[in-house]
Scaffold this motif. Sequence first.
Motif, mmCIF file in Angstrom:
data_model
loop_
_atom_site.group_PDB
_atom_site.id
_atom_site.type_symbol
_atom_site.label_atom_id
_atom_site.label_comp_id
_atom_site.label_asym_id
_atom_site.label_seq_id
_atom_site.Cartn_x
_atom_site.Cartn_y
_atom_site.Cartn_z
ATOM 1 N N TRP A 1 0.580 -1.190 0.001
ATOM 2 C CA TRP A 1 0.242 0.013 -0.083
ATOM 3 C C TRP A 1 0.728 1.401 0.018
ATOM 4 O O TRP A 1 1.858 1.312 0.581
ATOM 5 N N ILE A 2 0.311 2.419 -0.720
ATOM 6 C CA ILE A 2 0.916 3.501 -0.895
ATOM 7 C C ILE A 2 0.343 4.382 0.312
ATOM 8 O O ILE A 2 -0.967 4.636 0.212
ATOM 9 N N LYS A 3 1.205 5.153 1.039
ATOM 10 C CA LYS A 3 0.425 6.050 2.110
ATOM 11 C C LYS A 3 1.319 7.415 2.210
ATOM 12 O O LYS A 3 2.383 7.403 1.634
ATOM 13 N N ALA A 4 0.611 8.290 2.635
ATOM 14 C CA ALA A 4 1.134 9.514 2.602
ATOM 15 C C ALA A 4 0.490 10.414 3.796
ATOM 16 O O ALA A 4 -0.727 9.978 4.246
ATOM 17 N N GLY A 5 1.340 11.292 4.310
ATOM 18 C CA GLY A 5 0.499 12.009 5.382
ATOM 19 C C GLY A 5 1.416 13.278 5.841
ATOM 20 O O GLY A 5 2.381 13.624 5.030
ATOM 21 N N ALA A 6 0.954 14.134 6.712
ATOM 22 C CA ALA A 6 1.924 15.274 6.892
ATOM 23 C C ALA A 6 1.747 15.540 8.752
ATOM 24 O O ALA A 6 0.758 15.184 9.511
ATOM 25 N N ALA B 1 -3.689 8.202 12.175
ATOM 26 C CA ALA B 1 -3.998 9.629 12.386
ATOM 27 C C ALA B 1 -3.407 10.335 11.544
ATOM 28 O O ALA B 1 -3.804 11.494 11.013
ATOM 29 N N GLN B 2 -1.852 10.198 11.246
ATOM 30 C CA GLN B 2 -1.172 11.292 10.463
ATOM 31 C C GLN B 2 -0.839 10.597 9.030
ATOM 32 O O GLN B 2 0.104 11.352 8.282
ATOM 33 N N ALA B 3 -1.431 9.375 8.628
ATOM 34 C CA ALA B 3 -1.152 8.934 7.110
ATOM 35 C C ALA B 3 -2.352 8.138 6.966
ATOM 36 O O ALA B 3 -2.914 7.576 7.540
ATOM 37 N N VAL B 4 -2.706 8.507 5.363
ATOM 38 C CA VAL B 4 -3.765 7.973 4.676
ATOM 39 C C VAL B 4 -3.305 7.010 3.796
ATOM 40 O O VAL B 4 -2.164 7.232 3.214
ATOM 41 N N VAL B 5 -4.084 5.964 3.420
ATOM 42 C CA VAL B 5 -3.706 4.992 2.364
ATOM 43 C C VAL B 5 -4.492 5.484 1.111
ATOM 44 O O VAL B 5 -5.465 5.994 1.019
ATOM 45 N N LEU B 6 -3.455 5.617 0.312
ATOM 46 C CA LEU B 6 -3.931 6.348 -1.239
ATOM 47 C C LEU B 6 -4.464 5.198 -2.202
ATOM 48 O O LEU B 6 -4.987 5.215 -3.063
ATOM 49 N N GLY B 7 -3.744 3.876 -1.962
ATOM 50 C CA GLY B 7 -4.043 2.796 -2.918
ATOM 51 C C GLY B 7 -2.988 1.862 -2.812
ATOM 52 O O GLY B 7 -2.260 1.652 -1.794
ATOM 53 N N ASN B 8 -2.653 0.986 -3.846
ATOM 54 C CA ASN B 8 -1.695 0.085 -3.714
ATOM 55 C C ASN B 8 -0.992 0.175 -4.864
ATOM 56 O O ASN B 8 -1.013 1.057 -5.958
ATOM 57 N N VAL B 9 0.248 -0.714 -5.209
ATOM 58 C CA VAL B 9 1.193 -0.628 -6.165
ATOM 59 C C VAL B 9 0.797 -1.299 -7.511
ATOM 60 O O VAL B 9 1.758 -1.202 -8.460
#
Length: 238
Positions: free
Chosen positions: A135-140, A168-176
Amino acid sequence: MRPHSRLAAAALLAAAFAGGCSGHPSEPTEALTFTFDFSRGPQGFIAGFADYPPAHAAIYELTADYRALPPPLEPQSALFLSGINRSDDLFMFFKGPVGGLSPGARYSVTVSVEIATNTPAGCIGVGGAPGESVWIKAGATAVEPLPVRDGSYLRMNIDIGNQSAGGAQAVVLGNVANSRRCEQALRWERKSFQDRPVPDPIAISPDGRAWLLFGIDSGFESRTAIYFTRASVTFTPA
């Protein structure tokens, strides 16, 4: 009081008010979007790894650098991450500072990235699929994201969730997984992810800076290799 004396007193009073307000930043009123095109260089982003025992790092073959995209993609460079998931849960990431925000202000955040991947959809793998179980994750965050020691393992100092679940600080954007099927020949493709909101708003530190984080959370117990070609983050006053 003479006229010029009254003017001087008024000027001093105005200066005093201005000085007294300097510790109270104005509330931001507009959203700010920062886009990072990594064909222009790493732009201050550095890599990190978590959810593995550092005493056995060698067998994970952890790799992070800035390198040229493979063909048939266009001849430009991007951020590269690779590793072998030996622990059934490996997190590989890049982080970078984002400045120019209002100190002390609260923002809600949305994030998105673009990757290059040669992992097809619909394959079967050890522990999970090589595409759909990575899974691809991103956050701030307001604090710098860091791997910290937790017993014999390194864990993140922020809440990124676990594998398919965000934190709480990162969301799943999708998979690879890319657009090709498992029975087809491997081929590198770009894959873009839509903006997604990070669950928790953040309060900006006194230096007006936050940290952008994006990475790979793997449940596939073998090698994953991904390029990050672009990242975007939007801060909206909360």
